[in-house]
Each structure stands twice: as structure tokens, then as C-alpha cells.
Design a protein around this motif. Sequence first.
Motif, mmCIF file in Angstrom:
data_model
loop_
_atom_site.group_PDB
_atom_site.id
_atom_site.type_symbol
_atom_site.label_atom_id
_atom_site.label_comp_id
_atom_site.label_asym_id
_atom_site.label_seq_id
_atom_site.Cartn_x
_atom_site.Cartn_y
_atom_site.Cartn_z
ATOM 1 N N ILE A 96 85.331 64.003 40.070
ATOM 2 C CA ILE A 96 84.530 63.718 39.154
ATOM 3 C C ILE A 96 82.896 63.230 40.013
ATOM 4 O O ILE A 96 81.857 63.992 39.523
ATOM 5 N N SER A 97 82.804 62.690 41.104
ATOM 6 C CA SER A 97 81.850 62.401 42.102
ATOM 7 C C SER A 97 81.213 64.143 42.271
ATOM 8 O O SER A 97 79.994 64.310 42.337
ATOM 9 N N ARG A 98 82.202 65.002 42.448
ATOM 10 C CA ARG A 98 81.771 66.368 43.030
ATOM 11 C C ARG A 98 81.620 67.274 41.844
ATOM 12 O O ARG A 98 81.404 68.745 42.110
ATOM 13 N N SER A 140 86.183 73.519 47.955
ATOM 14 C CA SER A 140 84.663 74.065 48.065
ATOM 15 C C SER A 140 83.822 73.839 46.869
ATOM 16 O O SER A 140 83.672 72.849 45.997
ATOM 17 N N PHE A 141 83.652 74.967 46.210
ATOM 18 C CA PHE A 141 83.005 74.948 45.113
ATOM 19 C C PHE A 141 83.816 75.340 43.723
ATOM 20 O O PHE A 141 83.285 75.395 42.648
ATOM 21 N N THR A 174 89.766 67.176 53.819
ATOM 22 C CA THR A 174 90.220 68.517 54.104
ATOM 23 C C THR A 174 90.519 69.151 52.656
ATOM 24 O O THR A 174 90.248 70.318 52.564
ATOM 25 N N LEU A 175 91.345 68.232 51.744
ATOM 26 C CA LEU A 175 91.435 68.774 50.543
ATOM 27 C C LEU A 175 90.146 69.187 49.828
ATOM 28 O O LEU A 175 89.902 70.434 49.291
ATOM 29 N N ILE A 204 83.913 59.899 49.285
ATOM 30 C CA ILE A 204 83.324 60.438 50.821
ATOM 31 C C ILE A 204 82.312 61.423 50.339
ATOM 32 O O ILE A 204 81.802 62.209 51.172
ATOM 33 N N GLY A 205 82.293 61.953 49.116
ATOM 34 C CA GLY A 205 81.228 63.084 48.817
ATOM 35 C C GLY A 205 80.860 62.886 47.322
ATOM 36 O O GLY A 205 81.206 62.130 46.753
#
Length: 204
Positions: A77-79, A54-55, A48-49, A21-22
Motif C-alpha cells: 500500500i505504501s508503494r 520494482s514498478f 529484496t522482494l 522501509i519504502g
Amino acid sequence: MSKHSSPPRRQRGATGRVRLIGGRLKRSQLEVVDSPGLRPTPDRVRETLFNWLSFDVPGKRVLDPFAGTGALAFEAISRGASEAWLIEQQPRVAALLKHNADRLNVADQLRVTKGDALTLLAAPASNRFGLVFLDPPFHHGLASTAAHLLERNGWLEDNALIYLECESSHPAQVPDNWSQLRYTQAGESMAFLYQRTPPSEALA
């Protein structure tokens, strides 16, 4: 069109898909297989998690001891997480995790080990992790045991973040030096985000 956006060829034995999703792999799909105890974290809970985190994800070394679909580790990993170690006991599920890592071109960042999570965590740590996902099968008391093994055997960085999901009928007991940062509940599942404080600081 992104190389990840077209529907991939399904691996033999796969019975469904979970969408990321991100991040850079957003909308990519993980192939999944039905297996006893496999309980994919719903999209809403994952969103939500990662809003909570966040960062805090970029650069983190991630441990996912009860990997299942691997959605949480792949999402990390995607983020921007630097690497992830996924442990999965079921051979078919572990094989599919490796297939997904190869298909999404993240096999160099994502290590999959077929084995029992509690057995591996009971040994002295081979590495330390800054972000851990504890999402074991329900109704076996695994979350409490795994949490204490992580702490006892040196698997966690000093200020590691730990996401823990457990059933509301059997809340997990975590080490005293883990501070609860966040909490949510969806149906039978309770989800927590903890941050570890080194024991020497917790006693100061």
C-alpha cells in the motif's frame, strides 16, 4: 515533520514494532504482538522482494492470506497498491492490523478479515488479485495447499505475481503454470517470486 514520523502511542497488548522501509509510509511503524506462528519477514528480505517487484506494485489489488504483522501488505500500500485484503486467524493479531490501518490512515485501502485462510480460499473467489503474499506459519504444509487453492478457485488475475515464503526443509509445491522469476534464501526461509500464466496459454 511527517505525521507518520513521530513514535505512535502503543496499542494495549502490542509487544513490538516493525518499520516500513519504502514508499509514502516509509519509516512508519506497525505495532505487533507475540503470537504462535507469527514470523515477521526481515527487513532485508522485504527490501529484496520489493526490489524484485520494482514498478509492478502500483495499482495492484493485493491479497495477504496469512497476514501476521501485515508488513508485506502495508508495504505494498505504501508503494502504490490500490487495495489489500489481509486474512488473519488470531483475534489479537487481526485487531492490531485494523488498529495499524486506522493509525496510518489507510483503512479505506486495507481490509482485514479475521478467519482461516484455507477455509476462505477453498471457496470460489470473491475477487481476483494481481499480487499475492503467501507467507504462512512454517511446518504445517500450508504454502502448497494455499497455492493450489488460489489457482483452483479463481483468485488470481491472468498474470498475477505471487511471493511465496516457506521453510527449506519443506519446499512448497506450486501449480505447473506458475513460473519462478526470483529466488533467495535466508537461514531456514526460502523466498520465491512466481508469475502465473493462464492455463490455456501455458499449454499452447
